[in-house]
Write a protein that holds these residues in place. Structure first.
Motif, PDB file in Angstrom:
ATOM      1  N   SER A  11     -21.386  -3.665  20.168  1.00 47.92           N
ATOM      2  CA  SER A  11     -20.116  -4.723  20.135  1.00 47.92           C
ATOM      3  C   SER A  11     -19.376  -4.543  21.482  1.00 47.92           C
ATOM      4  O   SER A  11     -19.213  -3.291  21.697  1.00 47.92           O
ATOM      5  CB  SER A  11     -19.405  -4.647  18.806  1.00 47.92           C
ATOM      6  N   ILE A  12     -18.593  -5.398  21.877  1.00 44.49           N
ATOM      7  CA  ILE A  12     -17.712  -5.280  23.082  1.00 44.49           C
ATOM      8  C   ILE A  12     -16.506  -4.070  22.619  1.00 44.49           C
ATOM      9  O   ILE A  12     -16.061  -3.259  23.391  1.00 44.49           O
ATOM     10  CB  ILE A  12     -17.100  -6.215  23.505  1.00 44.49           C
ATOM     11  N   ARG A  13     -16.381  -4.206  21.296  1.00 46.21           N
ATOM     12  CA  ARG A  13     -15.321  -3.200  20.635  1.00 46.21           C
ATOM     13  C   ARG A  13     -15.724  -1.806  20.712  1.00 46.21           C
ATOM     14  O   ARG A  13     -14.844  -0.922  21.212  1.00 46.21           O
ATOM     15  CB  ARG A  13     -14.840  -3.703  19.353  1.00 46.21           C
ATOM     16  N   ASP A  14     -16.799  -1.560  20.388  1.00 39.68           N
ATOM     17  CA  ASP A  14     -17.615  -0.167  20.196  1.00 39.68           C
ATOM     18  C   ASP A  14     -17.538   0.213  21.897  1.00 39.68           C
ATOM     19  O   ASP A  14     -17.427   1.292  21.997  1.00 39.68           O
ATOM     20  CB  ASP A  14     -18.761  -0.172  19.713  1.00 39.68           C
ATOM     21  N   TYR A  15     -18.034  -0.720  22.483  1.00 39.94           N
ATOM     22  CA  TYR A  15     -18.090  -0.087  23.918  1.00 39.94           C
ATOM     23  C   TYR A  15     -16.682  -0.026  24.638  1.00 39.94           C
ATOM     24  O   TYR A  15     -16.638   1.133  25.517  1.00 39.94           O
ATOM     25  CB  TYR A  15     -18.821  -1.464  24.932  1.00 39.94           C
ATOM     26  N   VAL A  16     -15.869  -0.632  24.491  1.00 43.89           N
ATOM     27  CA  VAL A  16     -14.359  -0.296  24.849  1.00 43.89           C
ATOM     28  C   VAL A  16     -13.902   1.224  24.285  1.00 43.89           C
ATOM     29  O   VAL A  16     -13.332   1.913  25.088  1.00 43.89           O
ATOM     30  CB  VAL A  16     -13.392  -1.302  24.445  1.00 43.89           C
ATOM     31  N   LYS A  17     -14.280   1.199  23.137  1.00 45.31           N
ATOM     32  CA  LYS A  17     -13.998   2.392  22.310  1.00 45.31           C
ATOM     33  C   LYS A  17     -14.467   3.806  23.119  1.00 45.31           C
ATOM     34  O   LYS A  17     -13.868   4.905  23.224  1.00 45.31           O
ATOM     35  CB  LYS A  17     -14.252   2.517  20.745  1.00 45.31           C
ATOM     36  N   ARG A  18     -15.862   3.747  23.237  1.00 43.90           N
ATOM     37  CA  ARG A  18     -16.702   4.649  23.882  1.00 43.90           C
ATOM     38  C   ARG A  18     -15.971   4.796  25.468  1.00 43.90           C
ATOM     39  O   ARG A  18     -15.979   6.115  25.646  1.00 43.90           O
ATOM     40  CB  ARG A  18     -18.237   4.299  23.933  1.00 43.90           C
ATOM     41  N   PHE A  19     -16.043   3.767  26.162  1.00 48.11           N
ATOM     42  CA  PHE A  19     -15.489   4.014  27.369  1.00 48.11           C
ATOM     43  C   PHE A  19     -13.991   4.565  27.386  1.00 48.11           C
ATOM     44  O   PHE A  19     -13.848   5.617  28.436  1.00 48.11           O
ATOM     45  CB  PHE A  19     -15.436   2.549  28.209  1.00 48.11           C
ATOM     46  N   LYS A  20     -13.218   4.178  26.474  1.00 46.51           N
ATOM     47  CA  LYS A  20     -11.957   4.945  26.527  1.00 46.51           C
ATOM     48  C   LYS A  20     -11.797   6.381  26.201  1.00 46.51           C
ATOM     49  O   LYS A  20     -11.276   7.314  26.730  1.00 46.51           O
ATOM     50  CB  LYS A  20     -11.055   4.269  25.606  1.00 46.51           C
ATOM     51  N   ALA A  21     -13.066   6.928  25.314  1.00 48.08           N
ATOM     52  CA  ALA A  21     -13.108   8.302  24.884  1.00 48.08           C
ATOM     53  C   ALA A  21     -13.673   9.169  26.085  1.00 48.08           C
ATOM     54  O   ALA A  21     -13.229  10.139  26.390  1.00 48.08           O
ATOM     55  CB  ALA A  21     -13.976   8.100  23.839  1.00 48.08           C
ATOM     56  N   GLU A  22     -14.579   8.542  26.900  1.00 50.76           N
ATOM     57  CA  GLU A  22     -14.990   9.259  27.924  1.00 50.76           C
ATOM     58  C   GLU A  22     -13.793   9.289  29.057  1.00 50.76           C
ATOM     59  O   GLU A  22     -13.897  10.124  29.829  1.00 50.76           O
ATOM     60  CB  GLU A  22     -16.351   8.363  28.634  1.00 50.76           C
ATOM     61  N   LYS A  23     -13.414   8.193  29.204  1.00 47.04           N
ATOM     62  CA  LYS A  23     -12.022   8.220  30.167  1.00 47.04           C
ATOM     63  C   LYS A  23     -10.981   9.101  29.952  1.00 47.04           C
ATOM     64  O   LYS A  23     -10.411   9.832  30.725  1.00 47.04           O
ATOM     65  CB  LYS A  23     -11.382   6.842  30.043  1.00 47.04           C
ATOM     66  N   ALA A  24     -10.637   9.291  28.415  1.00 46.62           N
ATOM     67  CA  ALA A  24     -10.031  10.340  28.066  1.00 46.62           C
ATOM     68  C   ALA A  24     -10.152  11.832  28.409  1.00 46.62           C
ATOM     69  O   ALA A  24      -9.351  12.692  28.464  1.00 46.62           O
ATOM     70  CB  ALA A  24      -9.545  10.202  26.595  1.00 46.62           C
ATOM     71  N   MET A  25     -11.508  12.018  28.616  1.00 44.39           N
ATOM     72  CA  MET A  25     -11.896  13.185  28.884  1.00 44.39           C
ATOM     73  C   MET A  25     -11.663  13.656  30.310  1.00 44.39           C
ATOM     74  O   MET A  25     -11.867  14.869  31.041  1.00 44.39           O
ATOM     75  CB  MET A  25     -13.399  13.538  28.460  1.00 44.39           C
ATOM     76  N   ILE A  26     -11.404  12.675  31.230  1.00 40.05           N
ATOM     77  CA  ILE A  26     -11.245  12.943  32.598  1.00 40.05           C
ATOM     78  C   ILE A  26      -9.657  13.124  32.948  1.00 40.05           C
ATOM     79  O   ILE A  26      -8.761  12.180  32.882  1.00 40.05           O
ATOM     80  CB  ILE A  26     -11.842  11.767  33.458  1.00 40.05           C
ATOM     81  N   VAL A  27      -9.340  14.317  33.465  1.00 44.27           N
ATOM     82  CA  VAL A  27      -7.896  14.610  33.588  1.00 44.27           C
ATOM     83  C   VAL A  27      -7.771  13.890  34.884  1.00 44.27           C
ATOM     84  O   VAL A  27      -8.385  14.010  35.909  1.00 44.27           O
ATOM     85  CB  VAL A  27      -7.514  16.208  33.743  1.00 44.27           C
ATOM     86  N   GLY A  28      -6.517  12.876  35.037  1.00 48.52           N
ATOM     87  CA  GLY A  28      -6.112  12.450  36.198  1.00 48.52           C
ATOM     88  C   GLY A  28      -7.137  11.210  36.689  1.00 48.52           C
ATOM     89  O   GLY A  28      -7.325  11.112  38.048  1.00 48.52           O
ATOM     90  N   CYS A  29      -7.675  10.617  35.807  1.00 51.76           N
ATOM     91  CA  CYS A  29      -8.673   9.471  35.915  1.00 51.76           C
ATOM     92  C   CYS A  29      -7.908   8.627  36.926  1.00 51.76           C
ATOM     93  O   CYS A  29      -6.923   7.964  36.434  1.00 51.76           O
ATOM     94  CB  CYS A  29      -9.248   9.056  34.587  1.00 51.76           C
TER      95      CYS A  29
END
Length: 114
Positions: free
Chosen positions: A72-90
């Motif tokens: 789902s788009i919701r799950d994709y957004v959640k997964r994308f945000k989790a990956e983005k959160a692991m990048i300091v100074g994204c």
């Protein structure tokens, strides 16, 4: 603190205020109500960071995150945000483009974003 050690709610709030950087980003990617006690939070946190080896990811790592066909788009957004959160100074500009590139070319949201 010793006086309040049996008050999980207070200890939980105090614990979260001590987090910074990657640990704080990790905490905010936890699903709501997924932690039921301070002991469970301690266990999850320890598992995450006891063997944690900081592999520095850069913003371009987000181009590897693609929406799965049955996701789902919701799950994709959640997964994308989790990956983005692991990048300091994204870099937000790179993140925005990577998010769009991760959507299928015929996806309605992609058309609206463009």
């Amino acid at each position: 603190m010793i006086l309040y050690r049996n008050n999980d709610d207070l200890m939980y709030k105090i614990f979260t205020t001590t987090l910074q950087g990657e640990a704080q980003d990790w905490f905010y990617t936890l699903p709501p109500q997924s932690i039921q006690s301070l002991d469970e939070l301690s266990l999850v946190f320890t598992k995450e960071y006891s063997s944690y080896r900081s592999i520095k990811k850069k913003s371009d790592h987000l181009f590897n995150v693609k929406k799965n066909p049955k996701e789902s788009i919701r799950d994709y957004v959640k997964r994308f945000k989790a990956e983005k959160a692991m990048i300091v100074g994204c870099n937000d500009s790179i993140a925005r483009v990577a998010f769009q590139k991760g959507l299928p070319p015929d996806h309605l949201l992609l058309r609206k974003l463009i």
